[in-house]
Design a protein around this motif. Structure first.
Motif, PDB file in Angstrom:
ATOM      1  N   GLU A 206      -0.022  -7.708   3.959  1.00  0.00           N
ATOM      2  CA  GLU A 206       1.033  -6.951   3.276  1.00  0.00           C
ATOM      3  C   GLU A 206       1.343  -7.561   1.905  1.00  0.00           C
ATOM      4  OE1 GLU A 206       3.505  -3.656   2.914  1.00  0.00           O
ATOM      5  OE2 GLU A 206       1.865  -4.136   4.294  1.00  0.00           O
ATOM      6  N   GLU A 207       1.285  -8.896   1.810  1.00  0.00           N
ATOM      7  CA  GLU A 207       1.493  -9.548   0.509  1.00  0.00           C
ATOM      8  C   GLU A 207       0.456  -9.065  -0.496  1.00  0.00           C
ATOM      9  OE1 GLU A 207       3.276 -12.363  -2.209  1.00  0.00           O
ATOM     10  OE2 GLU A 207       3.961 -11.580  -0.277  1.00  0.00           O
ATOM     11  N   VAL A 208      -0.808  -9.087  -0.090  1.00  0.00           N
ATOM     12  CA  VAL A 208      -1.878  -8.643  -0.980  1.00  0.00           C
ATOM     13  C   VAL A 208      -1.738  -7.158  -1.290  1.00  0.00           C
ATOM     14  CG1 VAL A 208      -4.381  -8.341  -1.187  1.00  0.00           C
ATOM     15  CG2 VAL A 208      -3.444 -10.469  -0.238  1.00  0.00           C
ATOM     16  N   ARG A 209      -1.376  -6.377  -0.280  1.00  0.00           N
ATOM     17  CA  ARG A 209      -1.229  -4.929  -0.472  1.00  0.00           C
ATOM     18  C   ARG A 209      -0.115  -4.619  -1.481  1.00  0.00           C
ATOM     19  NH1 ARG A 209      -1.272  -3.555   4.575  1.00  0.00           N
ATOM     20  NH2 ARG A 209      -3.407  -2.748   4.541  1.00  0.00           N
ATOM     21  N   GLU A 210       1.030  -5.292  -1.360  1.00  0.00           N
ATOM     22  CA  GLU A 210       2.147  -5.023  -2.258  1.00  0.00           C
ATOM     23  C   GLU A 210       1.855  -5.483  -3.684  1.00  0.00           C
ATOM     24  OE1 GLU A 210       5.747  -6.615  -0.581  1.00  0.00           O
ATOM     25  OE2 GLU A 210       5.816  -5.105   1.002  1.00  0.00           O
ATOM     26  N   VAL A 211       1.160  -6.607  -3.832  1.00  0.00           N
ATOM     27  CA  VAL A 211       0.772  -7.041  -5.178  1.00  0.00           C
ATOM     28  C   VAL A 211      -0.213  -6.041  -5.777  1.00  0.00           C
ATOM     29  CG1 VAL A 211      -0.372  -8.847  -6.527  1.00  0.00           C
ATOM     30  CG2 VAL A 211       1.231  -9.474  -4.719  1.00  0.00           C
ATOM     31  N   GLY A 212      -1.135  -5.561  -4.955  1.00  0.00           N
ATOM     32  CA  GLY A 212      -2.071  -4.553  -5.429  1.00  0.00           C
ATOM     33  C   GLY A 212      -1.373  -3.289  -5.896  1.00  0.00           C
ATOM     34  N   ARG A 213      -0.379  -2.839  -5.129  1.00  0.00           N
ATOM     35  CA  ARG A 213       0.396  -1.656  -5.531  1.00  0.00           C
ATOM     36  C   ARG A 213       1.171  -1.910  -6.817  1.00  0.00           C
ATOM     37  NH1 ARG A 213       2.430   2.222  -2.240  1.00  0.00           N
ATOM     38  NH2 ARG A 213       3.118   3.048  -4.252  1.00  0.00           N
ATOM     39  N   THR A 214       1.762  -3.087  -6.928  1.00  0.00           N
ATOM     40  CA  THR A 214       2.569  -3.416  -8.103  1.00  0.00           C
ATOM     41  C   THR A 214       1.744  -3.356  -9.382  1.00  0.00           C
ATOM     42  OG1 THR A 214       4.050  -4.829  -6.805  1.00  0.00           O
ATOM     43  CG2 THR A 214       3.974  -5.233  -9.186  1.00  0.00           C
ATOM     44  N   PHE A 215       0.471  -3.762  -9.291  1.00  0.00           N
ATOM     45  CA  PHE A 215      -0.375  -3.824 -10.483  1.00  0.00           C
ATOM     46  C   PHE A 215      -1.363  -2.662 -10.574  1.00  0.00           C
ATOM     47  CE2 PHE A 215       1.333  -8.037 -10.224  1.00  0.00           C
ATOM     48  CZ  PHE A 215       1.548  -8.375 -11.554  1.00  0.00           C
ATOM     49  N   GLY A 216      -1.207  -1.669  -9.713  1.00  0.00           N
ATOM     50  CA  GLY A 216      -2.059  -0.491  -9.808  1.00  0.00           C
ATOM     51  C   GLY A 216      -3.500  -0.731  -9.444  1.00  0.00           C
ATOM     52  N   VAL A 217      -3.746  -1.729  -8.574  1.00  0.00           N
ATOM     53  CA  VAL A 217      -5.130  -2.027  -8.153  1.00  0.00           C
ATOM     54  C   VAL A 217      -5.211  -1.953  -6.627  1.00  0.00           C
ATOM     55  CG1 VAL A 217      -5.786  -3.344 -10.186  1.00  0.00           C
ATOM     56  CG2 VAL A 217      -4.647  -4.514  -8.291  1.00  0.00           C
ATOM     57  N   THR A 218      -4.694  -0.869  -6.098  1.00  0.00           N
ATOM     58  CA  THR A 218      -4.658  -0.679  -4.652  1.00  0.00           C
ATOM     59  C   THR A 218      -6.044  -0.772  -4.017  1.00  0.00           C
ATOM     60  OG1 THR A 218      -2.692   0.716  -4.847  1.00  0.00           O
ATOM     61  CG2 THR A 218      -3.969   0.925  -2.828  1.00  0.00           C
ATOM     62  N   ASP A 219      -7.041  -0.191  -4.664  1.00  0.00           N
ATOM     63  CA  ASP A 219      -8.396  -0.208  -4.092  1.00  0.00           C
ATOM     64  C   ASP A 219      -8.913  -1.637  -3.927  1.00  0.00           C
ATOM     65  OD1 ASP A 219      -8.290   2.502  -4.036  1.00  0.00           O
ATOM     66  OD2 ASP A 219      -9.669   2.827  -5.726  1.00  0.00           O
ATOM     67  N   ARG A 220      -8.647  -2.498  -4.918  1.00  0.00           N
ATOM     68  CA  ARG A 220      -9.092  -3.887  -4.825  1.00  0.00           C
ATOM     69  C   ARG A 220      -8.383  -4.608  -3.675  1.00  0.00           C
ATOM     70  NH1 ARG A 220      -8.341  -5.517 -11.180  1.00  0.00           N
ATOM     71  NH2 ARG A 220      -9.427  -3.700 -12.043  1.00  0.00           N
ATOM     72  N   ALA A 221      -7.090  -4.352  -3.546  1.00  0.00           N
ATOM     73  CA  ALA A 221      -6.328  -4.992  -2.474  1.00  0.00           C
ATOM     74  C   ALA A 221      -6.833  -4.563  -1.110  1.00  0.00           C
ATOM     75  CB  ALA A 221      -4.840  -4.670  -2.624  1.00  0.00           C
ATOM     76  N   GLU A 222      -7.058  -3.270  -0.933  1.00  0.00           N
ATOM     77  CA  GLU A 222      -7.512  -2.774   0.358  1.00  0.00           C
ATOM     78  C   GLU A 222      -8.919  -3.260   0.681  1.00  0.00           C
ATOM     79  OE1 GLU A 222      -5.627  -1.375   2.570  1.00  0.00           O
ATOM     80  OE2 GLU A 222      -3.921  -1.361   1.195  1.00  0.00           O
ATOM     81  N   ALA A 223      -9.763  -3.404  -0.332  1.00  0.00           N
ATOM     82  CA  ALA A 223     -11.108  -3.929  -0.101  1.00  0.00           C
ATOM     83  C   ALA A 223     -11.042  -5.379   0.368  1.00  0.00           C
ATOM     84  CB  ALA A 223     -11.935  -3.822  -1.377  1.00  0.00           C
ATOM     85  N   TRP A 224     -10.135  -6.159  -0.231  1.00  0.00           N
ATOM     86  CA  TRP A 224      -9.988  -7.550   0.199  1.00  0.00           C
ATOM     87  C   TRP A 224      -9.477  -7.608   1.640  1.00  0.00           C
ATOM     88  CZ3 TRP A 224      -6.275 -10.666   2.252  1.00  0.00           C
ATOM     89  CH2 TRP A 224      -6.604 -12.029   2.320  1.00  0.00           C
ATOM     90  N   ILE A 225      -8.503  -6.786   1.968  1.00  0.00           N
ATOM     91  CA  ILE A 225      -7.940  -6.773   3.325  1.00  0.00           C
ATOM     92  C   ILE A 225      -9.008  -6.399   4.344  1.00  0.00           C
ATOM     93  CG2 ILE A 225      -6.300  -5.593   4.845  1.00  0.00           C
ATOM     94  CD1 ILE A 225      -4.475  -5.339   2.307  1.00  0.00           C
ATOM     95  N   LYS A 226      -9.811  -5.396   4.027  1.00  0.00           N
ATOM     96  CA  LYS A 226     -10.876  -4.969   4.954  1.00  0.00           C
ATOM     97  C   LYS A 226     -11.845  -6.111   5.224  1.00  0.00           C
ATOM     98  CE  LYS A 226     -14.378  -1.366   5.603  1.00  0.00           C
ATOM     99  NZ  LYS A 226     -15.011  -0.143   5.011  1.00  0.00           N
ATOM    100  N   GLN A 227     -12.234  -6.838   4.180  1.00  0.00           N
ATOM    101  CA  GLN A 227     -13.158  -7.955   4.353  1.00  0.00           C
ATOM    102  C   GLN A 227     -12.495  -9.082   5.132  1.00  0.00           C
ATOM    103  OE1 GLN A 227     -16.553  -8.156   3.410  1.00  0.00           O
ATOM    104  NE2 GLN A 227     -16.316  -9.882   4.828  1.00  0.00           N
TER     105      GLN A 227
END
Length: 331
Positions: free
Chosen positions: A169-190
């Motif tokens: 969730e930390e990574v997801r929220e930072v990704g949303r904050t900076f408009g890089v949701t796809d990068r965050a979700e890819a990291w979470i999946k891995q």
């Protein structure tokens, strides 16, 4: 006071500051940026450690304080958003070295309020509660008054055990904050895949009682049951003997260390005291001589940055598992 111990602030009187942060006037923002922000899911509202913020667009000028949040930013490809960073515990991972070298280091440890403002940031991301110590002038409220939004890594304000989901969730929220949701979700999946692979290797093993030695002489500064460090031990095939300590980090008496009979000791490696010096302190203490881990000289070592809420954690689980259960993880 350790930077990993949340500061208890009853009241703070902040001195008037001559410096103020500059921000781009709304009318000066390029129209294209506004359109891009909306297409990336803005405005975005998030509540972080009791502070609710609405972002109309991604922050552009960011200061990070503490290594694990700096590495989250770098992992998400956000080096160009960083105008300053501070406070390393270890070397950054090799994969981040080039990007990290491009970011100005504004202080070896925590910067002053004036040093932060001198970078003209619109966002400050802190790793530990001490990053926003009001008594040092860096409180979140004070920064807000200067037009600067903030985020605190959620391990510092967790009210319960901090499982791996909190990291996601930390990574997801930072990704949303900076408009890089796809990068965050890819990291979470891995990360989910990596954690599942480690769990499969350890599924039939009995958990090993583990004591974490961070530092301390009169008492042992250790990992409690709230932080990601406790979760990391569990996922690596261990049981934290101080999981009942109701915080991420805290002090334990040496009598309790002896009474709980750990079979392995995990040493956190950071700072000016070396791992060998820590081992020597533990092995040379007659009061600890009957602990199974001491008798068998069974130690594991982890960089501190592996054991806090950041992007190193999934790999750290695998590395610790290899030290606690080498036969299972090498087969």
């Amino acid at each position: 006071m350790s930077r990993r111990t949340p500061a208890l602030i009853a009241a703070a009187v902040l001195l008037p500051l001559a410096l103020t942060a500059c921000s781009t006037p709304k009318g000066d923002e390029p129209t294209g940026n506004k359109a891009a922000a909306k297409s990336d899911g803005f405005p975005y509202t998030v509540t972080n450690c009791g502070v609710t913020t609405t972002f109309k667009a991604p922050p552009k000028r960011v200061v990070t304080m503490n290594q694990h949040v700096t590495e989250i930013m770098l992992e998400l490809g956000l080096a160009k958003s960083l105008v300053g960073t501070a406070y390393l515990d270890d070397k950054v991972l090799p994969k981040y070295e080039k990007d990290y070298a491009s970011v100005p280091v504004i202080a070896k440890e925590y910067p002053s309020y004036e040093q932060v403002l001198a970078t003209n940031p619109d966002f400050v991301y802190g790793g530990y509660a001490s990053a926003f110590a009001a008594g040092d002038g860096r409180g979140r409220e004070a920064l807000k008054k200067s037009g600067i939004e903030t985020r605190l890594n959620t391990e510092s304000c967790a009210k319960a055990d901090t499982p791996m989901e909190t990291l996601y969730e930390e990574v997801r929220e930072v990704g949303r904050t900076f408009g890089v949701t796809d990068r965050a979700e890819a990291w979470i999946k891995q990360a989910e895949a990596d954690n599942a692979a480690t769990a499969e290797k350890l599924k039939d093993l009995k958990a090993l009682p583990v004591f974490v030695y961070d530092s301390g002489d009169k008492t042992a500064f250790t990992a409690g049951g709230k932080g990601i460090g406790n979760e990391l031990i569990k996922r690596a095939g261990g049981t934290n003997v101080f999981a009942d300590l109701d915080k991420s980090f805290g002090d334990a008496s040496w009598e309790n260390v002896v009474a709980r009979k750990p079979e392995a000791i995990v040493i956190y490696d950071y700072g000016s005291t070396t791992v060998e010096q820590k081992k020597k302190r533990l092995l040379g203490d007659p009061a600890l001589a009957d602990i199974p881990a001491i008798k068998n000289k069974r130690f594991a070592v982890m960089p501190l940055s592996d054991a806090v809420l950041g992007v190193r954690v999934p790999a750290a689980v695998e590395k610790l598992a290899a030290q606690l259960h080498p036969a299972a993880t090498t087969s």
